[in-house]
Design an enzyme around this catalytic site. Structure first.
Site, PDB file in Angstrom:
ATOM      1  N   THR A 127       4.521  19.642  -0.071  1.00  6.77           N
ATOM      2  CA  THR A 127       4.401  21.013   0.438  1.00  6.77           C
ATOM      3  C   THR A 127       5.249  21.964  -0.392  1.00  6.77           C
ATOM      4  OG1 THR A 127       3.912  20.232   2.666  1.00  6.77           O
ATOM      5  CG2 THR A 127       4.705  22.500   2.459  1.00  6.77           C
ATOM      6  N   HIS A 132       5.601  26.242  -4.259  1.00  5.10           N
ATOM      7  CA  HIS A 132       6.234  26.652  -5.518  1.00  5.10           C
ATOM      8  C   HIS A 132       5.182  27.085  -6.541  1.00  5.10           C
ATOM      9  CE1 HIS A 132       9.162  26.368  -8.891  1.00  5.10           C
ATOM     10  NE2 HIS A 132       8.102  25.910  -9.560  1.00  5.10           N
ATOM     11  N   GLU A 133       4.138  26.275  -6.714  1.00  6.42           N
ATOM     12  CA  GLU A 133       3.094  26.603  -7.695  1.00  6.42           C
ATOM     13  C   GLU A 133       2.325  27.863  -7.288  1.00  6.42           C
ATOM     14  OE1 GLU A 133       3.228  25.169 -10.545  1.00  6.42           O
ATOM     15  OE2 GLU A 133       4.632  23.654  -9.863  1.00  6.42           O
ATOM     16  N   HIS A 136       4.166  30.829  -8.486  1.00  6.76           N
ATOM     17  CA  HIS A 136       3.868  31.204  -9.876  1.00  6.76           C
ATOM     18  C   HIS A 136       2.636  32.096  -9.937  1.00  6.76           C
ATOM     19  CE1 HIS A 136       6.988  28.838 -11.613  1.00  6.76           C
ATOM     20  NE2 HIS A 136       6.412  27.649 -11.449  1.00  6.76           N
ATOM     21  N   ASP A 142      10.106  30.374 -12.821  1.00  9.48           N
ATOM     22  CA  ASP A 142      11.089  29.392 -12.345  1.00  9.48           C
ATOM     23  C   ASP A 142      12.480  30.012 -12.346  1.00  9.48           C
ATOM     24  OD1 ASP A 142       9.499  27.039 -11.908  1.00  9.48           O
ATOM     25  OD2 ASP A 142       9.252  26.906 -14.080  1.00  9.48           O
TER      26      ASP A 142
END
Length: 197
Positions: A127, A132-133, A136, A142
């Site tokens: 998850t 996180h992706e 982006h 990052d």
């Protein structure tokens, strides 16, 4: 007033009424606002569609990551794309490290998110990876190294970190990226960010 003037005025008025009627019926009805959110705020949000049809095994993690973003930002709203429609965020499962195209993605454009099993094999939380992706795709780079409280610290927070919620700074950056709706969006960066440690 001469008859020709009346005829011109009447034709112009009829054309205006027909144009306005067509515009009023062409727009789809707005979706109902979630509880606690005004319909005006919901209408101003940029809606981005995601397609996870090629992300087998990641569906629950993607749904939780999407829910986290939708609960924490109001200027952009992620929704699952209807079958057969083009989505702004294409999500696929891979065997490598997770990676994504750096946004912010605009409606009608497309970025790619790769949810890599290599990170899961090494003990990272699915998850957190998905959220996180997606970060982006929404324009966040990052922030490595970083603590677990920073969603965008990614793998540098360690395998024990399961936080999938953006912190105040991350939320603010996404809110700013999508403030003012579609017209205010800058083009996506286009870089691919690989989240290997």
């Amino acid at each position: 007033m001469p008859l020709g003037t009346w005829f011109k005025a009447g034709t112009s008025a009829a054309a205006l009424v027909l144009a306005m009627a067509g515009a009023a019926t062409a727009a789809p009805a707005p979706a109902p606002a979630p509880a606690g959110e005004s319909s005006a705020a919901r209408a101003a949000a940029v809606t981005l569609r995601y397609d996870d049809s090629r992300a087998g095994g990641w569906e629950a993690a993607i749904a939780a990551g999407v829910a986290s973003w939708n609960a924490n930002v109001s200027n952009v709203h992620l929704v699952e794309a209807a079958p057969g429609t083009v989505a702004e965020i294409a999500i696929v499962a891979t065997t490598g490290w997770p990676q994504a195209t750096l946004g912010p993605v605009r409606p009608g454009r497309q970025v790619r998110v790769e949810l890599g099993s290599q990170a899961v094999d090494q003990g990272y939380d699915k998850t957190r990876i998905a959220a996180h992706e997606l970060g982006h795709s929404l324009g966040l780079p990052d922030t490595k190294p970083g603590p677990c409280s920073q969603l965008m610290s990614g793998s540098s927070a360690g395998t024990a970190c399961t936080n999938a919620t953006p912190n105040a700074t991350e939320r603010s950056r996404v809110q700013s990226a999508y403030a003012g709706g579609i017209a205010a969006l800058v083009p996506a960066d286009g870089r691919i960010l690989i989240d290997a440690p």
